[in-house]
Scaffold this active site. Structure first.
Site, PDB file in Angstrom:
ATOM      1  N   ASP A 392      42.014  43.127  38.605  1.00 64.40           N
ATOM      2  CA  ASP A 392      41.978  42.327  39.823  1.00 64.40           C
ATOM      3  C   ASP A 392      43.365  42.333  40.455  1.00 64.40           C
ATOM      4  O   ASP A 392      44.310  42.906  39.909  1.00 64.40           O
ATOM      5  CB  ASP A 392      41.457  40.906  39.564  1.00 64.40           C
ATOM      6  CG  ASP A 392      42.470  39.999  38.885  1.00 64.40           C
ATOM      7  OD1 ASP A 392      43.523  40.490  38.418  1.00 64.40           O
ATOM      8  OD2 ASP A 392      42.213  38.788  38.783  1.00 64.40           O
ATOM      9  N   ASP A 547      36.792  35.002  31.770  1.00 65.55           N
ATOM     10  CA  ASP A 547      38.073  35.357  31.164  1.00 65.55           C
ATOM     11  C   ASP A 547      38.881  34.093  30.961  1.00 65.55           C
ATOM     12  O   ASP A 547      38.733  33.122  31.706  1.00 65.55           O
ATOM     13  CB  ASP A 547      38.847  36.348  32.042  1.00 65.55           C
ATOM     14  CG  ASP A 547      39.318  35.712  33.342  1.00 65.55           C
ATOM     15  OD1 ASP A 547      40.422  35.133  33.371  1.00 65.55           O
ATOM     16  OD2 ASP A 547      38.563  35.783  34.339  1.00 65.55           O
TER      17      ASP A 547
END
Length: 724
Positions: A392, A547
């Site tokens: 990301d 996460d």
């Protein structure tokens, strides 16, 4: 003449005003006295030798009920005292008192013994024996025969035994139809349970049970017995009810208040207020009934997709050859090249996560890192990780900027070139001051525009990684609308951003709106949310991955709960900072007149004390004294001015926290590779430098992942059972 095991009269009526109770429990490794010359199994094999050795240890002799100091035994005996007081104090039951409850202990040295039998310390346990050795030594001690004889005449029998101790009973034995047996056992042990003609209830206990009752698994059986005793002291005829109908006990335990509090939000004992910006038209409270109602909603249509845990990558590595005794790094070590991750073989044989999340902002932080990744042949080879890797942009790194510092093509090329399995579109966080009207709408629209451009160009130019579209928002409705639009853009993988610090209760509100727009092939990721006790709700509402670095980072960022266990209980690591590295507090001590040599001596004595205690060479109190002698000085605040009240409060707190840690010795019970490594072991619970603290973080991640896998396994079992 052989004595018949049935010399005592068996119960012959189905209703008893107060059942006579027998409790069968096991010895514990922790004992009141721990001399270095304890009895061994060889001593028990020779009668004359046993007499001589027992005499040499006579100063340590005491009743077995007092000798064992393990958690199960201590909680159990507290429960027994409660029962005896309650039953003995009743006018109608005054003939009971102490005789109302008998305790027999399976000792791996002495066999099946009463709580008042005088014994001396010994070092023998069935837990370290192989199965054939368990049966052979159990036969030698005549545990089966003695158990058969001891149960005669008792109405209600509680059996609190671990797997190998349970095997020594060699069930079944002769029982009567008017007896009731309650077994506390693991799923692994239930195949060895057989109550014969008696009524039977088996309570299967697991790490989930330990978490449910906020108790370490090692002490859970004793904790539950104490809980039952406490209820029996308050509720008349409870024991009679359990005796006549064992299922009553299950109902009792199921009704116990759940002490579980989900991190950052849900509590089953309290109610929390919502704090969305537009909360004026929302319910202000979320009750236990409403939490349960979530699981009554239709399950998300993507439930068949597997759930995964990703850990963020922050260069969390250690020196594999660190010398803990000398506090020295490996010779010729180059940290960037030689230090290793938790998933590498020298630490753990298997990763304790399904995937790794790598933020571009972290890659860019060190100028040479991207070059190193490309030189290694891609992100997977650089991380030496065989699982899936998600990339990301790291929106937290540019949160204050008006717009993200990247463009779509740049990010697409970056993901493809470095070999990511998943790539996340460019988003902009809507949190804190950036969630104000005017700003939030701009960031919301920008995030969706970027997502649309991202998937369009991904499809057009044939990138091979899986694209993930990000949904940002400031209310459940705006998040749901964003997800709806991402589904319409044909994203099969969607991530919910900006909720890392959001209370769980509010995340559930978001998910309840979002999950209505998911398709059967939509995967849903939660960024920065790893809350193990909320997983049933997240899973039900369609979350398929998440996460979190929280288990890892709590090892050094959490003040008191930085060593985690499978029961859900966390302990405080013992702080023994380096004198030579001169932290701010050490510098203040030196400038305040303390000699460096004095501090160094206290530091080394503290290290020696914790290590010697781990080996069983010194007592808990002696170790604690040495630890606190150094720890007490660390109160000196940064301004150098000591507040006596604050100092005393801190010392009391650390005394309590360290004593709790040392009493339980959780690092000795842990089966992970770090805690079992003789070079690390006790070093893991010392708060001191990167190579200890990060290893403790690795251990915490191991615990977290194991609990996560247990949740998934339990879920799969439930699914399979419904199919049947």
């Amino acid at each position: 003449m052989t004595k018949s095991p049935l010399t005592k009269p068996l119960v012959s009526t189905s209703t008893i005003s107060c059942p006579r109770i027998l409790i069968i429990t096991s010895c514990t490794g922790k004992k009141l006295h721990n001399p270095t010359n304890q009895l061994t199994i060889e001593d028990f094999k020779d009668t004359e030798r046993l007499k001589e050795r027992t005499q040499s240890l006579s100063e340590f002799s005491c009743p077995s009920g007092q000798m064992y100091t393990g958690l199960q035994h201590l909680r159990l005996m507290e429960g027994v005292d409660i029962l005896r007081s309650a039953l003995g104090g009743s006018a109608s039951l005054s003939h009971f008192g102490k005789e109302a409850v008998d305790v027999k202990i399976i000792s791996a040295g002495y066999g099946l013994i009463p709580e008042d039998k005088a014994i001396v310390p010994y070092s023998v346990t069935f837990n370290s024996m192989k199965n054939d050795e368990v049966y052979s030594w159990g036969n030698y001690l005549r545990i089966h025969e003695d158990f058969q004889q001891e149960i005669v005449g008792y109405d209600l029998i509680f059996v609190l035994l671990g797997d190998k101790y349970l095997r020594t009973l060699k069930l079944p034995v002769k029982t009567h139809s008017h007896q009731t047996f309650i077994f506390f056992a693991s799923n692994k042990s239930i195949n060895y349970i057989d109550s014969g003609n008696a009524k039977l209830l088996t309570l299967t206990l697991s790490n989930k049970s330990a978490s449910r009752f906020s108790c370490a698994l090692v002490g859970l059986k004793g904790h539950l017995l104490k809980l039952i005793a406490t209820e029996a002291s308050r509720v008349s005829h409870l024991l009679e009810s359990i005796y006549n109908n064992p299922e009553t006990l299950e109902e009792l335990l199921n009704k116990q208040p759940n002490p579980l509090e989900l991190p950052l939000g849900i509590s089953f004992s309290t109610e929390r207020k919502l704090n969305f910006q537009n909360k004026s038209h929302r319910k202000s409270k979320y009750t236990e009934e409403e939490l349960c109602s979530i699981l009554k909603l239709p399950v998300a249509v993507n439930q068949h997709l597997k759930m995964q845990y990703f850990i963020p990558e922050w260069d969390d590595k250690v020196d594999a050859g660190y010398d803990f005794l000398q506090d020295k790094f490996s010779p010729n070590r180059k940290a960037c090249k030689d230090d290793i991750y938790a998933h590498e073989e020298k630490i753990y044989e298997k990763p304790n996560y399904d995937g790794i999340l790598v933020s571009k902002i972290v890659v860019d932080k060190r100028k040479s890192k991207r070059n190193d990744i490309e030189a290694a042949g891609g992100i997977q080879k650089y991380l030496k990780f065989s699982g899936e890797i998600m990339g990301d942009c790291g929106a937290f790194g540019y949160i204050k900027q008006p717009e993200p510092p990247y463009n779509t093509i740049e990010i697409l090329d970056y993901y493809q070139r470095l070999g990511f399995h998943y790539g996340v579109s460019i988003d902009h966080l809507i949190v804190g001051p950036f969630a104000q009207p005017g700003i939030r709408e701009e960031r919301y629209d920008l995030t969706l525009r970027n997502a649309e451009e991202f998937i369009s160009k991904h499809q057009k130019f044939g990138y091979t990684f899986t694209p993930i579209g990000v949904a940002q928002g400031w209310s459940p409705e705006t998040y749901a609308e964003a997800v709806k639009k991402l589904v319409e853009m044909e994203y099969d993988y969607i991530a919910i951003g900006g909720v890392a610090r959001t209370p769980t209760i509010e995340i559930l509100e978001i998910l309840k709106e979002v999950y209505q727009h998911l398709t059967s092939k939509t995967r849903l990721h939660l960024f920065g949310v790893g809350r193990i006790d909320a997983l049933p709700y997240f899973r039900h509402l369609g979350v398929t991955s998440f996460d979190s670095a929280s288990p890892l980072r709590k090892a050094w960022f959490d003040a008191v709960e930085n060593y985690h266990t499978l029961s859900g209980k966390a302990y405080a690591a013992v702080r023994i900072p380096f004198v030579d590295k001169q932290s701010q507090r050490i510098k203040h001590l030196l400038s305040s007149g303390y000699e460096r040599e004095t501090l160094k001596q206290l530091e080394q004595e503290a290290l020696k004390a914790i290590r010697e205690y781990d080996k069983g060479n010194i007592s808990l109190d002696e170790s604690l004294k040495k630890l606190l002698a150094y720890d007490e000085l660390l109160e000196l605040p940064r301004d150098g001015i000591v507040n006596p009240t604050a100092k005393a409060r801190r010392l009391r707190q650390h005394t309590q926290l360290y004593r709790e840690l040392l009493e339980v010795k959780p690092w000795q019970e842990c089966e992970c590779k770090i805690c079992q490594n003789p070079d690390c072991r006790v070093e893991t619970i010392i708060f001191r430098g990167n190579d200890r603290n990060r290893r403790r973080g690795f251990h915490n991640t191991y615990v977290f992942y194991k609990r996560f896998r247990e949740f998934l396994n339990a879920e799969n079992c439930n699914i399979d059972s419904t199919k049947e």
